[in-house]
Design a protein around this motif. Sequence first.
Motif, PDB file in Angstrom:
ATOM      1  N   THR A  80      -6.567 -14.943 -10.089  1.00 26.31           N
ATOM      2  CA  THR A  80      -5.387 -15.134 -10.848  1.00 26.31           C
ATOM      3  C   THR A  80      -4.126 -14.778  -9.978  1.00 26.31           C
ATOM      4  OG1 THR A  80      -4.185 -15.247 -12.885  1.00 26.31           O
ATOM      5  CG2 THR A  80      -5.239 -13.026 -12.336  1.00 26.31           C
ATOM      6  N   GLY A  81      -2.766 -14.899 -10.380  1.00 31.25           N
ATOM      7  CA  GLY A  81      -1.737 -14.454  -9.452  1.00 31.25           C
ATOM      8  C   GLY A  81      -0.657 -15.273  -9.553  1.00 31.25           C
ATOM      9  N   PHE A  82       0.559 -14.964  -8.800  1.00 29.24           N
ATOM     10  CA  PHE A  82       1.613 -15.887  -8.567  1.00 29.24           C
ATOM     11  C   PHE A  82       2.253 -15.672  -7.442  1.00 29.24           C
ATOM     12  CE2 PHE A  82       2.634 -11.568 -10.256  1.00 29.24           C
ATOM     13  CZ  PHE A  82       3.910 -11.421 -10.085  1.00 29.24           C
ATOM     14  N   TYR A  83       3.464 -16.510  -7.230  1.00 27.45           N
ATOM     15  CA  TYR A  83       4.417 -16.502  -6.184  1.00 27.45           C
ATOM     16  C   TYR A  83       5.461 -15.680  -6.800  1.00 27.45           C
ATOM     17  CZ  TYR A  83       1.636 -19.047  -3.151  1.00 27.45           C
ATOM     18  OH  TYR A  83       0.527 -19.436  -2.160  1.00 27.45           O
ATOM     19  N   SER A  84       5.872 -14.650  -5.831  1.00 30.32           N
ATOM     20  CA  SER A  84       6.904 -13.619  -6.557  1.00 30.32           C
ATOM     21  C   SER A  84       8.088 -13.565  -5.630  1.00 30.32           C
ATOM     22  CB  SER A  84       6.048 -12.119  -6.507  1.00 30.32           C
ATOM     23  OG  SER A  84       6.132 -11.714  -5.151  1.00 30.32           O
ATOM     24  N   TYR A  85       8.979 -12.625  -6.371  1.00 34.09           N
ATOM     25  CA  TYR A  85      10.188 -12.268  -5.610  1.00 34.09           C
ATOM     26  C   TYR A  85      10.101 -10.618  -4.848  1.00 34.09           C
ATOM     27  CZ  TYR A  85      12.525 -16.164  -7.699  1.00 34.09           C
ATOM     28  OH  TYR A  85      12.917 -17.545  -8.286  1.00 34.09           O
ATOM     29  N   GLY A  86       8.877 -10.308  -4.668  1.00 32.24           N
ATOM     30  CA  GLY A  86       8.653  -9.125  -4.065  1.00 32.24           C
ATOM     31  C   GLY A  86       7.201  -8.941  -4.638  1.00 32.24           C
ATOM     32  N   GLU A  87       6.383  -8.170  -3.651  1.00 25.68           N
ATOM     33  CA  GLU A  87       5.038  -7.765  -3.824  1.00 25.68           C
ATOM     34  C   GLU A  87       4.719  -6.252  -3.664  1.00 25.68           C
ATOM     35  OE1 GLU A  87       6.279 -11.060  -2.238  1.00 25.68           O
ATOM     36  OE2 GLU A  87       5.212  -9.794  -0.613  1.00 25.68           O
ATOM     37  N   ILE A  88       4.017  -5.883  -4.542  1.00 25.04           N
ATOM     38  CA  ILE A  88       3.735  -4.173  -4.771  1.00 25.04           C
ATOM     39  C   ILE A  88       2.575  -3.869  -4.263  1.00 25.04           C
ATOM     40  CG2 ILE A  88       3.815  -2.319  -6.394  1.00 25.04           C
ATOM     41  CD1 ILE A  88       5.797  -4.010  -7.914  1.00 25.04           C
ATOM     42  N   GLY A  89       2.414  -3.169  -3.251  1.00 28.06           N
ATOM     43  CA  GLY A  89       1.089  -2.818  -2.832  1.00 28.06           C
ATOM     44  C   GLY A  89       0.820  -1.795  -1.942  1.00 28.06           C
ATOM     45  N   PRO A  90      -0.299  -1.420  -1.164  1.00 24.46           N
ATOM     46  CA  PRO A  90      -0.481  -0.363  -0.035  1.00 24.46           C
ATOM     47  C   PRO A  90       0.313  -0.683   1.090  1.00 24.46           C
ATOM     48  CG  PRO A  90      -2.404  -1.780  -0.067  1.00 24.46           C
ATOM     49  CD  PRO A  90      -1.324  -2.266  -1.220  1.00 24.46           C
ATOM     50  N   MET A  91       0.564   0.334   1.756  1.00 24.45           N
ATOM     51  CA  MET A  91       0.930   0.396   3.258  1.00 24.45           C
ATOM     52  C   MET A  91      -0.457   0.310   3.999  1.00 24.45           C
ATOM     53  SD  MET A  91       4.237   0.573   3.669  1.00 24.45           S
ATOM     54  CE  MET A  91       4.419   1.064   5.121  1.00 24.45           C
ATOM     55  N   ARG A  92      -0.341   0.408   5.360  1.00 25.82           N
ATOM     56  CA  ARG A  92      -1.653   0.436   6.096  1.00 25.82           C
ATOM     57  C   ARG A  92      -2.732   1.280   5.663  1.00 25.82           C
ATOM     58  NH1 ARG A  92       1.536  -1.025  11.734  1.00 25.82           N
ATOM     59  NH2 ARG A  92       2.009  -3.332  11.114  1.00 25.82           N
ATOM     60  N   ASP A  93      -2.224   2.600   5.231  1.00 24.65           N
ATOM     61  CA  ASP A  93      -3.242   3.569   4.817  1.00 24.65           C
ATOM     62  C   ASP A  93      -3.715   3.218   3.654  1.00 24.65           C
ATOM     63  OD1 ASP A  93      -1.311   3.876   3.095  1.00 24.65           O
ATOM     64  OD2 ASP A  93      -0.766   6.155   3.741  1.00 24.65           O
TER      65      ASP A  93
END
Length: 390
Positions: free
Chosen positions: A358-371
């Motif tokens: 599930t999910g969507f196309y957004s105006y900004g994604e919230i998630g981790p950095m490379r660590d």
Amino acid sequence: MRVWQTVFVPSAAEGSPQPVQQQADLVLVFGSIAHFDAPGFATRLAEAFPGAVLAGCSTAGEIVGDGVLDESCTVTAIRFDRGSVAAAEAGIAAIDDSQPAGEALGEALAARPGLSGVLLFARGVAVNGSALIDGLVSRLPAGVPVSGGLAGDGGAFLRTLVLSPSGVSDARAVAVGLYGDGPHLGLGSVGGWEPFGPARKVTQAVGNLLLQLDGEPALNVYKRYLGDYARDLPASGLLFPFELLNGNHDSVGLIRTILGIDEEAGGLILAGTVEEGFYLRLMHASTDGLVDGAEQAGALAAASTVSDAGKAGAGKAAEGDRLALLISCVGRKLVLGDRVEEEVQAVADRLGAGTLLTGFYSYGEIGPMRDLVDCRLHNQTMTVALLTER
């Protein structure tokens, strides 16, 4: 953990889904503005899933299975065997409310013991997503994974909506806390864009308003590089984001999209904050590059889940369903065009059978950095949160 999903298309739903009553702990809802605006939308959902936490937002396109829909509404219900959920809400009437709202959300979730993950959804316009996330994370226990996204409105950038237990609002953020040693989030976030041109120093910026690059009005610099594309600003800004670099001109893993322009100030309005002293470099993308990036995000989420399950005391994955929450940027959708489903299919193939998407196309994604721990606001990425139960 058990997961089931219903998709309402415009012809069948006429803007207002009416699911069959079922028992669930958490219900994630992503759909068009028309669905969220329909009379009785939140009430019908609450009646269909009594006692469940409702959360979600309007979109710039819905991700379902291994495909992409527009003007639809996806309702995904989750029931945990060894975990629980709780939601916190905060109002964002103006941009300056962003950080205090994040702090309030974090404090509310952290007040309950056993927090193991957070899903965050917020309005997608008139918000400082970076400040919202910084406020949230500052109040959470160290190491709690966070994922989510900013709402969309089909690419209009005028009015976005968020669903929370209180109903539907155009000025709100909702954070869902996962509790207990059962629920687990495996995270991955990758762009797939390619840099071009020289790195330019941020010599003046205020929050998410970029005013000067190398001492020159940022808008002038940007227009010069875009050439003919400058005629279509700010819409064409989605096709040419910035890569954020440190003082050594090394990438810090963040991309910033241009959401608007300020002709009077000669500035660019970005989807997230930038700081003076850092460097920016323009980026562009190919379809293959974006699809490869999406596949990498899926691989990171899967690897994170496997790695954490192998830690001492983590336990093995329980029998049951797996849910992947995919949040991709509207800019990627524009670049991919008719091939947009390829990036979703790449993630689905990487996660394998038995994983519901599930999910969507957004105006900004919230998630981790490379660590894979430090959470930030991303632009132009595919961000994957793989929800399982141990």
